[in-house]
Design a protein around this motif. Structure first.
Motif, short mmCIF file in Angstrom:
data_model
loop_
_atom_site.label_atom_id
_atom_site.label_comp_id
_atom_site.label_asym_id
_atom_site.label_seq_id
_atom_site.Cartn_x
_atom_site.Cartn_y
_atom_site.Cartn_z
N GLY A 10 0.82 -1.20 0.00
CA GLY A 10 0.00 0.00 0.00
C GLY A 10 0.85 1.25 0.00
N LEU A 11 0.19 2.37 0.32
CA LEU A 11 0.87 3.65 0.38
C LEU A 11 1.37 3.89 1.80
CD1 LEU A 11 1.61 6.34 -1.00
CD2 LEU A 11 -0.65 7.18 -0.33
N VAL A 12 2.64 4.15 1.94
CA VAL A 12 3.27 4.31 3.25
C VAL A 12 4.12 5.58 3.24
CG1 VAL A 12 4.74 3.21 5.00
CG2 VAL A 12 3.42 1.80 3.40
N GLN A 13 4.12 6.26 4.35
CA GLN A 13 4.98 7.45 4.45
C GLN A 13 6.42 7.05 4.68
OE1 GLN A 13 3.34 10.06 7.48
NE2 GLN A 13 2.34 11.29 5.89
N ALA A 14 7.33 7.86 4.22
CA ALA A 14 8.74 7.63 4.48
C ALA A 14 8.96 7.50 5.98
CB ALA A 14 9.58 8.75 3.91
N GLY A 15 9.79 6.52 6.34
CA GLY A 15 10.03 6.25 7.75
C GLY A 15 9.08 5.25 8.35
N GLY A 16 8.07 4.85 7.59
CA GLY A 16 7.08 3.91 8.08
C GLY A 16 7.61 2.50 8.22
N SER A 17 6.78 1.64 8.83
CA SER A 17 7.21 0.27 9.14
C SER A 17 6.11 -0.75 8.84
CB SER A 17 7.63 0.17 10.61
OG SER A 17 8.66 1.05 10.92
N PRO A 18 5.79 -0.93 7.60
CA PRO A 18 4.77 -1.94 7.29
C PRO A 18 5.35 -3.35 7.32
CG PRO A 18 5.62 -1.01 5.27
CD PRO A 18 6.29 -0.27 6.41
N ARG A 19 4.47 -4.31 7.33
CA ARG A 19 4.88 -5.71 7.26
C ARG A 19 4.16 -6.37 6.09
NH1 ARG A 19 4.23 -10.67 11.63
NH2 ARG A 19 2.05 -10.58 10.99
N LEU A 20 4.94 -7.01 5.25
CA LEU A 20 4.38 -7.81 4.17
C LEU A 20 4.30 -9.25 4.63
CD1 LEU A 20 6.30 -6.44 1.05
CD2 LEU A 20 4.22 -5.56 2.12
N SER A 21 3.24 -9.91 4.21
CA SER A 21 3.09 -11.33 4.51
C SER A 21 2.83 -12.10 3.23
CB SER A 21 1.94 -11.56 5.50
OG SER A 21 2.22 -10.95 6.74
N CYS A 22 3.28 -13.33 3.23
CA CYS A 22 3.08 -14.22 2.10
C CYS A 22 2.50 -15.52 2.62
CB CYS A 22 4.40 -14.46 1.39
SG CYS A 22 4.34 -15.67 0.06
N ALA A 23 1.30 -15.83 2.17
CA ALA A 23 0.66 -17.08 2.57
C ALA A 23 0.90 -18.11 1.49
CB ALA A 23 -0.84 -16.85 2.76
N ASP A 116 11.40 -20.99 -8.17
CA ASP A 116 10.54 -21.51 -9.22
C ASP A 116 9.05 -21.23 -9.01
OD1 ASP A 116 10.49 -25.03 -8.21
OD2 ASP A 116 10.79 -23.23 -7.03
N TYR A 117 8.68 -20.68 -7.87
CA TYR A 117 7.30 -20.28 -7.67
C TYR A 117 7.27 -18.84 -7.18
CZ TYR A 117 5.60 -25.01 -8.33
OH TYR A 117 5.29 -26.24 -8.87
N TRP A 118 6.30 -18.08 -7.72
CA TRP A 118 6.21 -16.66 -7.42
C TRP A 118 4.78 -16.28 -7.11
CZ3 TRP A 118 10.48 -13.41 -7.52
CH2 TRP A 118 11.66 -14.00 -8.00
N GLY A 119 4.65 -15.30 -6.23
CA GLY A 119 3.34 -14.71 -5.99
C GLY A 119 3.05 -13.66 -7.05
N GLN A 120 1.89 -13.06 -6.94
CA GLN A 120 1.47 -12.08 -7.94
C GLN A 120 2.04 -10.69 -7.65
OE1 GLN A 120 -0.32 -12.88 -5.35
NE2 GLN A 120 -1.06 -10.93 -4.55
N GLY A 121 2.59 -10.51 -6.46
CA GLY A 121 3.20 -9.24 -6.11
C GLY A 121 2.25 -8.30 -5.38
N THR A 122 2.81 -7.44 -4.56
CA THR A 122 2.04 -6.41 -3.87
C THR A 122 2.79 -5.09 -3.96
OG1 THR A 122 0.90 -5.84 -1.81
CG2 THR A 122 3.04 -6.94 -1.59
N GLN A 123 2.07 -4.05 -4.30
CA GLN A 123 2.70 -2.74 -4.50
C GLN A 123 2.96 -2.07 -3.16
OE1 GLN A 123 3.49 -0.97 -7.54
NE2 GLN A 123 4.51 0.41 -6.07
N VAL A 124 4.17 -1.56 -3.01
CA VAL A 124 4.51 -0.71 -1.87
C VAL A 124 4.96 0.63 -2.43
CG1 VAL A 124 6.04 -0.35 0.10
CG2 VAL A 124 5.16 -2.65 -0.39
N THR A 125 4.27 1.68 -2.05
CA THR A 125 4.62 3.02 -2.51
C THR A 125 4.95 3.87 -1.30
OG1 THR A 125 3.11 2.83 -4.40
CG2 THR A 125 3.83 5.04 -3.79
N VAL A 126 6.15 4.42 -1.30
CA VAL A 126 6.63 5.21 -0.17
C VAL A 126 6.58 6.68 -0.56
CG1 VAL A 126 8.48 5.58 1.48
CG2 VAL A 126 8.12 3.31 0.49
N SER A 127 5.82 7.46 0.17
CA SER A 127 5.72 8.89 -0.10
C SER A 127 6.68 9.66 0.79
CB SER A 127 4.29 9.37 0.16
OG SER A 127 3.95 9.19 1.52
N SER A 128 7.27 10.68 0.21
CA SER A 128 8.27 11.47 0.96
C SER A 128 7.61 12.63 1.69
CB SER A 128 9.33 12.00 0.00
OG SER A 128 8.74 12.76 -1.01
#
Length: 128
Positions: A10-23, A116-128
């Motif tokens: 998602g959209l995150v501010q600079a300095g933020g601390s998100p967590r990505l998960s992969c199931a 050899d296996y990949w997920g579909q990807g998730t967008q991370v956008t960091v705003s300054s």
């Protein structure tokens, strides 16, 4: 067969601390190395972090070392990427990947062709 689904971008501010998960689905998840890669617009896909099947060994790119951490839960079939101190240059699509061609080794691949296996990807956008 392994299916991977990433969440947490998602959209995150600079300095933020998100967590990505992969199931992950597939009964062999717990025996394989897992990795996170990212691809920014106009750039090649690059390695971010990887973790061995047991979780005992991890590896990360110099650009994220000390800021990102990878972990896994083999009971819940998930792998996580804890991201801290985000910068605008961290903006990218983040992909989860599995290396099912090796099992029960402590080798952590860091090249995309090793997975050899990949997920579909998730967008991370960091705003300054």
């Amino acid at each position: 067969q392994v299916q991977l689904v990433e969440v947490g971008g998602g959209l995150v501010q600079a300095g933020g601390s998100p967590r990505l998960s992969c199931a992950a689905s597939g009964r062999t998840f717990g025996s394989h190395a897992m990795g996170w890669f990212r691809q920014a617009p106009g750039k090649e896909r690059e390695f971010v972090a990887g973790i061995s099947w047991s979780g005992r060994r991890t590896s990360s790119a110099d650009s994220v070392k000390g800021r990102f951490a990878i972990s896994r839960d083999n009971v819940k079939n998930t792998v996580h990427l804890e991201m801290n101190s985000l910068r605008p240059e961290d903006t990218a699509v983040y992909y989860c990947a599995a290396d099912t061609r090796q099992s029960f080794t402590d080798y952590v691949p860091d090249r995309s062709y090793e997975y050899d296996y990949w997920g579909q990807g998730t967008q991370v956008t960091v705003s300054s």
